[in-house]
Design an enzyme around this catalytic site. Structure first.
Site, short mmCIF file in Angstrom:
data_model
loop_
_atom_site.label_atom_id
_atom_site.label_comp_id
_atom_site.label_asym_id
_atom_site.label_seq_id
_atom_site.Cartn_x
_atom_site.Cartn_y
_atom_site.Cartn_z
N GLU A 1 3.97 95.01 -26.74
CA GLU A 1 4.69 93.73 -26.86
C GLU A 1 6.13 93.90 -27.36
OE1 GLU A 1 1.06 90.58 -27.50
OE2 GLU A 1 1.90 91.43 -29.32
N GLU B 1 -4.29 91.22 -22.24
CA GLU B 1 -5.08 90.52 -23.25
C GLU B 1 -5.24 89.07 -22.83
OE1 GLU B 1 -3.26 90.82 -27.11
OE2 GLU B 1 -2.97 92.99 -26.97
#
Length: 509
Positions: free
Chosen positions: A79, A153
């Protein structure tokens, strides 16, 4: 182990992993030099990354698919689009993996908008989402066409922070979203498939204007609970997968048995002040030193736990201290107030002669997300003043509460338990697990805030503010027969220690 049971592995080696753990998985000694910028190509940081990868990747290389292992893909950092402080950093991590022998598919993982800043040319970009909408892949398509869509995710729940509501997500929403993924042939990972636990001091924190500590339970309202039990989500997804697979699903594994043990009361207690002689040698310093810069642990400082500062004062007045994260302030053994991130001032009453000022600081978890990871030093940060005059001459005790510390406590002279003691103290009792220990959930009735240690191992934080009301205790932590249970309670003693068959969360705060 994954290969043995027939699983493929997408490896996410970091070094930053987020995961709502302390500093996103980075070691706290990286904070010793405030000039080193984390998650950048600063020399001090990449030297640490290189050393870590030298150790780790050499072990990983033979486990890749092309060498007969289960690793089919490797993720580059995590991320980074949400951090985005150095355009050279992600390519550096990519090259660091390649030159050490990673040959499988490389991926990145970012939020659906942040993917614009986190992707690397030539690496498959994947995104993380909570819901599936018509424009979910708009930004992904801008940077990556004609490639498979991968949701790294899919968040089927969310984590809890102390003092806030317990997060849940409707099982039907999860079922409908996964059904859409299957319909559109989208690859996805369920996050979390199996709930977890922030054992010990490992929890992270959020800071969106206020520091909030991640709860001990990382149940996440996941497909399997923290204790591995089935949920409505599990059965809905199993039914859905069964309807689209060409082969039958295997039978359901048996659940781990749970039990309720007899309730316990502590037998003895020790005020914190009686315990100081059993700690490692204190550090003597003219000025306060934060945890990470304490000259202990072979130069690595203190990562977790509590830190106690003692100094002499000869007058009252306005005390000022920058505390991370929260501190109890004492004159000798008498509590006079609390300091914290938002409360840096405290009035000290007039004193006769010179008295001992004690400041007990708790590290409640370092922020694990955003640029604020840079400012996560714990303890007293900077000087302490009374009426703007700096205090000097400190004795500093590190309370890491490792197993060796509890072994030393066995030789202490414990006091008979009393249920009305105010102040930080250790409480010892016995949990009788019978001949075959099983999983259970501890409930700390009328206790305030602290940590539980089972046979010297740190189970995690409890806190009356919720939402978590029980602590998951795996049966594997227990011995047949008698088990030592120690509470470190910060404020006031409670009564009983109970066990439940099921976890409990406050639904309304």
């Amino acid at each position: 182990m994954a290969a043995k049971i027939g699983l493929w592995v997408i490896l996410r080696p970091g070094p930053y992993i987020c995961s709502e753990i302390d500093l996103g998985g980075l070691p706290s000694w990286l904070l010793q030099d405030s000039n080193v910028r984390l998650r950048t190509t600063d020399k001090g940081f990449v030297e640490a990354v290189d050393k870590y990868f030298d150790h780790l990747i050499a072990r990983v290389v033979p486990l890749q698919y092309r060498q007969g292992g289960p690793i089919i893909a490797v993720q580059v950092e995590n991320e980074y689009g949400s951090f985005d402080k150095d355009k050279y950093y992600m390519p550096y991590i990519q090259k660091a993996l390649l030159k050490r022998g990673i040959v499988e598919l490389l991926l990145t993982s970012d939020g659906e908008k942040e993917v614009l800043k986190g992707y690397i040319k030539g690496v498959l970009a994947a995104i993380n989402i909570a819901t599936f909408q018509k424009d979910t892949f708009k930004h992904l398509h801008n940077i990556q066409k004609n490639k498979p869509i991968m949701i790294m995710e899919y968040w089927v729940g969310w984590f809890d922070t102390w003092g806030n509501k317990h997060n849940v997500k409707d099982a039907r929403d999860v079922e409908n979203t996964v059904s859409e993924f299957i319909k559109f042939e989208i690859s996805f990972n369920v996050y979390m498939f199996h709930g977890g636990t922030n054992f010990g001091f490992i929890n992270g924190a959020t800071d969106l204007g206020k520091h909030e500590s991640i709860a001990t339970s990382y149940d996440y309202d996941a497909v399997l609970t923290e204790a591995g039990d089935y949920t409505e989500k599990y059965f809905k997804l199993r039914k859905l997968f069964g309807s689209v697979l060409a082969f039958p699903l295997p039978p359901l594994p048996k659940l781990t048995p749970k039990t309720v043990y007899p309730s316990m009361r502590p037998s003895f207690y020790l005020p914190l002040w009686d315990v100081l002689q059993y700690l490692n040698e204190p550090v003597i310093s003219d000025k306060p030193i934060n945890m990470e810069n304490l000259p202990i642990n072979s130069g690595n400082g203190q990562s977790y736990g509590f830190i106690l500062y003692e100094t002499a004062i000869c007058s009252g007045g306005e005390l000022h201290a920058d505390v991370q994260d929260t501190a109890q302030v004492f004159l000798n053994e008498t509590s006079i107030g609390i300091l914290g991130n938002a409360d840096q001032y405290l009035n000290i009453p007039k004193v006769r002669g010179c008295q001992r000022l004690r400041i007990l600081v708790e590290n409640q978890g370092r922020v694990n997300f955003s640029w604020k990871i840079q400012d996560q030093r714990k303890g007293l940060i900077g000087s302490v003043t009374i009426n703007n005059i700096p205090l000097e001459g400190y004795t500093i005790y590190s309370l890491e509460m490792k197993m060796s510390f509890f072994e030393r406590l066995h030789s202490a002279t414990w006091r008979p338990f009393r249920s009305s003691y105010l102040g930080p103290a250790f409480y010892i009792g016995t949990l009788r697990a019978g001949s075959s220990p099983k999983d259970t959930f501890l409930r700390l009735l009328n206790w305030n805030n602290g940590f539980v240690f089972i046979n010297g191992r740190n189970l995690g934080r409890y806190w009356y503010i919720g939402p978590q009301e029980t602590l998951y205790l795996p049966g594997t932590w227990l011995h047949p027969g008698e088990n030592e249970i120690i509470l470190f309670e910060k404020r006031k003693s409670g009564s009983y220690i109970l066990t439940n068959l099921n976890p409990s969360f406050k639904t309304v705060l």
